[in-house]
Design an enzyme around this catalytic site. Structure first.
Site, PDB file in Angstrom:
ATOM      1  N   GLU A   1       0.956  -1.176  -0.168  1.00 31.01           N
ATOM      2  CA  GLU A   1      -0.042   0.069   0.035  1.00 31.01           C
ATOM      3  C   GLU A   1       1.008   1.264   0.140  1.00 31.01           C
ATOM      4  O   GLU A   1       0.506   2.321  -0.810  1.00 31.01           O
ATOM      5  CB  GLU A   1      -0.960  -0.021   1.185  1.00 31.01           C
ATOM      6  CG  GLU A   1      -2.140  -0.727   1.265  1.00 31.01           C
ATOM      7  CD  GLU A   1      -1.718  -2.203   1.374  1.00 31.01           C
ATOM      8  OE1 GLU A   1      -2.676  -3.400   1.081  1.00 31.01           O
ATOM      9  OE2 GLU A   1      -0.721  -2.571   1.786  1.00 31.01           O
TER      10      GLU A   1
ATOM     11  N   HIS B   1      -9.537  -5.677  11.221  1.00 33.04           N
ATOM     12  CA  HIS B   1     -10.170  -5.351  10.051  1.00 33.04           C
ATOM     13  C   HIS B   1     -11.612  -4.598  10.251  1.00 33.04           C
ATOM     14  O   HIS B   1     -12.326  -4.918   9.501  1.00 33.04           O
ATOM     15  CB  HIS B   1     -10.169  -6.731   9.323  1.00 33.04           C
ATOM     16  CG  HIS B   1      -8.919  -7.225   8.944  1.00 33.04           C
ATOM     17  ND1 HIS B   1      -8.027  -7.923   9.677  1.00 33.04           N
ATOM     18  CD2 HIS B   1      -8.365  -7.132   7.839  1.00 33.04           C
ATOM     19  CE1 HIS B   1      -7.026  -8.244   9.038  1.00 33.04           C
ATOM     20  NE2 HIS B   1      -6.900  -8.017   7.878  1.00 33.04           N
TER      21      HIS B   1
END
Length: 370
Positions: free
Chosen positions: A93, A162
């Site tokens: 990322e 998450h």
């Protein structure tokens, strides 16, 4: 400039070529029906139309191409626009977000997908220090037209790392715009507006809403349709209490309003749509009408979106309040993995109903007191 942008796009495509397997074709799948569209189709159609209209728009992220997107938001786009404009990236990322910001510096309009916004933590330096601050630090000489999009908030049974909402995190940063769609209309109109915007936009979707279908009109399906950034929508009018919510919580607020209506409480539900900029005028106008406020969010309570809304009302409409503001938020704990505890960690419809009743000094139902 456009010629330079196109050349940059080709160079970028060549740069990623060695990191990407051969492209695989796929058919475009969003519905053309004028009556209903789900959120996944709405996002896909918005990306498709903006890519067709502007050759400087391109997509990048993990599995956005051959796999058609982790949640199939980019389905069919690799086949239609090719590997120079739909770029599969490595699992890095920080790397591909930095490439995206650099491309925006050069006049391209990247749409960077995070498989989940929890992974944006790996790229937050580029989002905040590179993208958000460049326009100010360049005295307005440098625009950074980039969209960071992907699922945000809790899903189901995926654990603490998450399952968190980043709306308040990113809304804290000057230079960013933060959007939180609820319906297909929101998703389609806001994403098109975000891609066209000259500033960096954090676009927070909700995984559990992707398959939800909503009524949609011919006007919304028009390629020129956008939803203005910074404008809330009154999803349901009412006169007794204002309920503000965003993303998945809008649906919960509407369910709560329906329950409250059966008990004689008329709730006005505001879909915030935009967290930064926040439509303070719409919120305060509603509170001045209903004289009560309930804020709903699934993020953590401390320094949350609801806290900012409460402060706005205290500053601008305090004398109109007939009851203390009620704030409903996620529990102040990392999200539990166990399903029963996970449910307790996030607002439910009953929590909103109880809060609205407290605000209206109706802690028990009318039938119970009859």
């Amino acid at each position: 400039m456009l010629g330079a942008a196109r050349r940059s796009g080709c160079v970028l495509g060549q740069l990623m070529q060695t990191l990407r397997p051969a492209a695989a074709g796929a058919a475009r799948s969003y519905s053309s029906a004028a009556k209903e569209m789900n959120v996944r189709e709405a996002l896909n159609s918005a990306l498709d139309e903006e890519m067709a209209a502007d050759p400087s728009v391109f997509l990048m992220g993990e599995e956005v191409g051959e796999y058609q997107g982790a949640y199939k938001i980019t389905k069919g786009l690799l086949d239609k626009y090719g590997p120079d404009r739909v770029l599969d990236t490595p699992i890095t990322e920080a790397g591909f977000t930095g490439i995206g910001v650099g491309a925006a510096y050069q006049g391209l309009r990247p749409v960077v997908e995070f498989m989940t916004f929890n992974f944006s933590m790996q790229a937050i330096d580029h989002i905040i220090n590179s993208a958000a601050k460049s326009n100010y630090m360049s005295a307005g000489q440098m625009s950074v037209p980039i969209v960071f999009r992907g699922p945000n908030g809790a899903a189901a049974g995926v654990g603490a790392q998450h399952s968190q909402c980043f709306a308040a995190w990113y809304a804290h940063v000057p230079g960013l715009k933060v959007l939180t769609p609820y319906s297909a209309e929101d998703a389609r109109g806001l994403l098109k507006a975000a891609i066209r915007d000259p500033d960096p936009v954090v676009f927070l979707e909700n995984e559990l809403l992707y398959g939800e279908s909503f009524p949609i009109s011919a006007e919304i399906l028009d390629s020129s349709f956008t939803v203005p950034i910074g404008k809330a929508k009154i999803e349901r009018e009412g006169k007794d209490v204002t309920i503000t919510a965003y993303s998945k919580m809008v649906g919960f607020a509407l369910q709560a309003a329906e329950i409250l209506s059966k008990e004689g409480i008329s709730a006005e539900v505001i879909n915030l749509r935009s967290i930064r900029p926040l439509d303070r005028a719409a919120i305060n106008a509603s509170v001045r009408k209903t004289n009560r406020l309930v804020t709903v969010e699934e993020g953590f309570p401390q320094h949350g979106v609801g806290a900012e809304i409460c402060m706005s009302v205290v500053e601008e409409s305090f004398e109109y309040l007939d009851a203390p503001v009620e704030r409903i938020a996620g529990a102040d704990v990392p999200t539990p993995y166990a399903a029963n505890l996970e449910r307790l960690a996030f607002p439910q419809v009953d929590d909103i109903v109880r809060a609205a009743k407290r605000a209206c000094y109706r802690a028990t139902s009318m039938s119970a007191t009859a």
